[in-house]
Design a protein around this motif. Structure first.
Motif, PDB file in Angstrom:
ATOM      1  N   GLY C 285      28.845  88.061   9.306  1.00 15.25           N
ATOM      2  CA  GLY C 285      29.256  86.724   8.862  1.00 15.25           C
ATOM      3  C   GLY C 285      29.848  86.758   7.457  1.00 15.25           C
ATOM      4  O   GLY C 285      30.876  86.120   7.183  1.00 15.25           O
ATOM      5  N   ILE C 286      29.222  87.509   6.571  1.00 20.42           N
ATOM      6  CA  ILE C 286      29.718  87.620   5.191  1.00 20.42           C
ATOM      7  C   ILE C 286      31.103  88.253   5.167  1.00 20.42           C
ATOM      8  O   ILE C 286      32.026  87.768   4.506  1.00 20.42           O
ATOM      9  N   ASN C 287      31.248  89.361   5.903  1.00 21.61           N
ATOM     10  CA  ASN C 287      32.545  90.044   5.908  1.00 21.61           C
ATOM     11  C   ASN C 287      33.651  89.133   6.440  1.00 21.61           C
ATOM     12  O   ASN C 287      34.764  89.114   5.913  1.00 21.61           O
ATOM     13  N   ARG C 288      33.347  88.363   7.482  1.00 19.22           N
ATOM     14  CA  ARG C 288      34.332  87.412   8.002  1.00 19.22           C
ATOM     15  C   ARG C 288      34.704  86.368   6.958  1.00 19.22           C
ATOM     16  O   ARG C 288      35.873  86.038   6.774  1.00 19.22           O
ATOM     17  N   ALA C 289      33.684  85.842   6.281  1.00 12.91           N
ATOM     18  CA  ALA C 289      33.927  84.764   5.321  1.00 12.91           C
ATOM     19  C   ALA C 289      34.713  85.271   4.112  1.00 12.91           C
ATOM     20  O   ALA C 289      35.591  84.587   3.599  1.00 12.91           O
ATOM     21  N   LEU C 290      34.379  86.485   3.667  1.00 11.51           N
ATOM     22  CA  LEU C 290      34.974  86.971   2.418  1.00 11.51           C
ATOM     23  C   LEU C 290      36.318  87.662   2.625  1.00 11.51           C
ATOM     24  O   LEU C 290      37.049  87.881   1.659  1.00 11.51           O
ATOM     25  N   GLU C 297      38.641  94.615  13.434  1.00 11.82           N
ATOM     26  CA  GLU C 297      38.871  96.058  13.537  1.00 11.82           C
ATOM     27  C   GLU C 297      39.178  96.648  12.155  1.00 11.82           C
ATOM     28  O   GLU C 297      38.732  97.741  11.820  1.00 11.82           O
ATOM     29  N   GLU C 298      39.969  95.923  11.373  1.00 12.48           N
ATOM     30  CA  GLU C 298      40.302  96.421  10.036  1.00 12.48           C
ATOM     31  C   GLU C 298      39.041  96.506   9.167  1.00 12.48           C
ATOM     32  O   GLU C 298      38.846  97.460   8.417  1.00 12.48           O
TER      33      GLU C 298
END
Lengths: 304, 304, 304, 304
Positions: C285-290, C297-298
């Motif tokens: 969730g954090i990676n998506r938001a930030l 994939e990246e």
């Protein structure tokens, strides 16, 4: 007399000399993976190469070492196909996956860690046979530990379990040594010749083969280390051949160097990540091979 | 019908009611450790208490939970003495130490972690019998893993190994459940009654006893958890007894609470440190008991 | 006076009593996830509920606890959207992700383990700004450790780093406590109110808020434990309300029970797997938001 | 131009050539430990040796590698004495112990693991100064993590903390590289020259020195690896010197070998045990040096 240790059959063949009697070597490439098959057909050839008779397949893909996701997937898929081909025809008896090596010695921990990620199903058939998915195949998995930790030879433990569980085949996973730095973390070897004494990073004492265990034994492993003494000697020979100075080499000096290097290994600094990736690639290949009727998603859901 | 789960025999006796027919209870204190011995002598008593017939000894010392070094040492020493007393007379056959439970489930990992710190010697006799110290006793040790991870019942693995290694006794280590919070991390139970189905934090399916295995089975464990449903019911009963309101208790409500709590456990926040300390105390006791002629320093040096 | 500890704002509201002045509660459901928003608007309401003023969002999905892959993905996606909404508008300064808690205390290790799986990029901008992907946002991440391990208050470390790194916002991850067993491992709370003293499984001493740090502080966490004393008191109150016997409760007896339970926690036996899953959901969730402009994939490829 | 990487000052001096201007070397032996002191007194000497000016002390004891308990104790004691001598006179401000390197890369994990075993006391003075033992000295400890994991340079984190905590000195622990296999796991280097760019197994980018941080910086480390390219080149040079064939060496060939070896390291197979022992030896030495008025038993009790 050469003391160049490697667990890869393809590296035990002198370069430029593939025409050894009793040995057949084939190369091909598929999905970006270089495949090498070595067939050791005679006892004489086995003696010459220091490897047991049998079929050895090596899959190589440098991008795996760079942690490329597509390369890992390609390796897993090809490995799964080759494992399936090497295992005996299906049956109701379980395949027993055996993780060799020491979980607490990072360079030797590939076997136990691959077993951790192998889908086991045998107990589902035992407990609730009427609910077990008909498409599943029976698989059990153990990591027997090493002699210094258990006080029991790996072969003794595996023999005992074979005698009571009657698996239709053994699939052994182990950390391997190589000669070439380029193969560390980027190659997988698969063989029907079993596991030999003195092989693997943990140095097995006794054979795990069809002869000793009474069932087919397939062995799969990834090179995780080069023995430092092998690297040093290789470096020296490369150098001296170039200078035509081989005869001048002081054998005593060589011995001293090798003695000092003792059990030192050469490995990438990121050995932990390498082992983690290797365990994932091999376990994925094993799960594909042993559960041909389940989809990737079904296997993932059952693993949780 | 009561559903108060505990692996401690001393907690299965209703309080203030130690005079059950067929049960004998003794208390004493030594070196700051409270000892309780429960002898279950008849099948009837075994049924009443939900524990197999046999001898159960509990060592309790609250200072162990506070990580007091002297208390840990006293526990190890006393445990070593009691294990030695419970094991059969010495012989050349090895004692097999079995670490039950799942290494990767912290509250259930006591067995495997105690085995990691047990001195194994069997291979020294096998390999270089002429160099093996005459004062050493033969010990081997395995952590067979749990059913969901291996696909094989613990009993099947242990039976297979007993059949081939012919140990003179089994010493099983397991994480236990208790009823009283004060015993978590501060008590050790030792018994010659073996391991029963449904006991332990990992819930063994089948017995490991002298009957099933053909050799004496001594089990040692430390309580690491209380089942949350047991804690809740205990709290409610305490409360309702005090109010003489037991009959008013809504059984349905109780069931709901227990269903919601499911497999939840009660444990100290510092469960990791507790397991680490417990593994050390138990392994030290085991090493003392199994190597009576070696000094503490010799054991430490051999363990490295 | 009630001593029912929970870090979830939604659980601090007395049941059937959502109409507290200064508090607004909204419920909705999306993609199989139950969303609850609690707005604490006044200091009076904050005092009543024992929670700081601010916005609290809880995402609940029981299937996550059953380790359902689709449910985990839905949670990660929704969490990512809500984090993005709560963070201040984008800028060049980094977001600093802070993993609170103790890596070596399993129930308190969620923060450090989520940070391990967070994509950090700040150094790429610092080192090779001309090669850094324009679509990446700057992120750094630390796990400062706990007071007993470092000798330094978490707030002191975070304050120091804020003063020198000038992040545009803080995103803190922590293990939480809950009252309801059904929310352990199946809910995520997100808030703009920061981290309060005494909250979290590790019991922070001092606030991490916009007031103390000078930048927006968003906190995200999953309940991993119930305090045993809270569970016991909840069970007793449920029971006594039912009997209209509340007044008869012996307060002394309650205190004794709670004293004995001390810092015991209630948690699933599989706490290790729960923490591992929770760290994955929150980090995803954090990676998506930030990193809103990178594909899944990246992000995966950059994480390796 | 030589590319023989080593973090040990004593190995950067050409053999048989200790009379370099600006460099002074002393050897002595005590308690079975060989001590070597290298004083680099001028900038010119520093440039020649590729090491910063300062005092470097190396303690060597081969029995440590054999895991001899007495040898480990002797090393810890001597190390403690030398650290105490190198640190500035006592004061109320804390000493900050900094564990450099990556906890999850085994050969680079010595720093964080030594910090895990360092007694921290600063918080006791902060919280309950009236109860804090007057004989204790204030110590705090952090493991800041590496650039790729945090996105922040180690120097940035340490600088920030120095600015707010005002330590009286820094004591940095790091994994080192060596040239000689005999020093891996058996030597400890201590220096007042700080940590230089490119040193350590993790390759620090920027200096941690008195100049950059404004407080005295003492660095202590144990060699855990040899860079494989260094080993190979060393082996080749040894060989070629012996043959007086140096001029014939094909530089291109050398480069190729070194390129292939890349970041490969040479290390003992038992790298995990080596790191564990090294962390224990160094942490024990640190605790002795920083808590001169506490006994060994008091330190052990406070560590729990």
């Amino acid at each position: 007399m050469r003391q160049l240790r490697t667990d890869l059959a393809m590296e035990s063949i002198p370069p430029g000399n593939e025409g050894i009697p009793g040995v057949q070597v084939n190369h091909w490439e598929t999905m970006g993976v270089n495949m090498t098959e070595v067939l050791i057909k005679t006892e004489g050839a086995a003696r010459d190469l220091g490897k047991s008779p049998g079929r050895y397949i090596t899959l190589e893909c440098p991008a795996v070492r760079q942690r490329d996701l597509d390369a890992r997937l390609a390796m897993s898929n090809l490995l799964g196909e080759e494992i399936a081909r090497m295992l005996p025809a299906e049956g109701d008896a379980p395949v027993m996956v055996v993780g060799l090596g020491n979980r607490f010695v990072t360079p030797d921990s590939l076997g136990p860690r691959a077993v951790d990620r192998t889908l086991v199903t045998r107990h589902m058939f035992q407990e609730l046979p009427e609910y077990a998915d008909r498409r599943m195949r029976s698989v059990c998995a153990i990591a027997p530990g090493v002699l210094g930790v258990t006080g029991v030879e790996t072969l003794e433990i595996v023999e005992s379990l074979c005698a009571s569980l009657h698996p239709r085949a053994l699939l052994c996973v182990d950390s391997l040594s190589a000669r070439s730095a380029s193969r560390i973390g980027s190659a997988v070897q698969l063989t029907d010749a079993g596991i030999q004494p003195g092989s693997g990073v943990g140095n097995h004492r006794r054979c795990l083969t069809r002869d000793t265990l009474g069932v087919p034994v397939v062995a799969v492993g990834m090179p995780t280390v080069i023995y430092a003494a092998t690297l040093a000697r290789d470096a020296m020979e490369t150098l001296c051949d170039a200078q035509s100075a081989d005869s001048a080499l002081d054998a005593v000096e060589r011995e001293l160097l090798e003695a000092e290097l003792g059990d030192m290994i050469v490995t990438p600094r990121e050995i932990d990540a390498l082992i983690c990736d290797a365990a994932g690639i091999i376990a994925t290949g094993i799960n594909r091979a042993l559960q041909p009727e389940l989809t990737e998603e079904e296997i993932a859901a059952l693993m949780d």
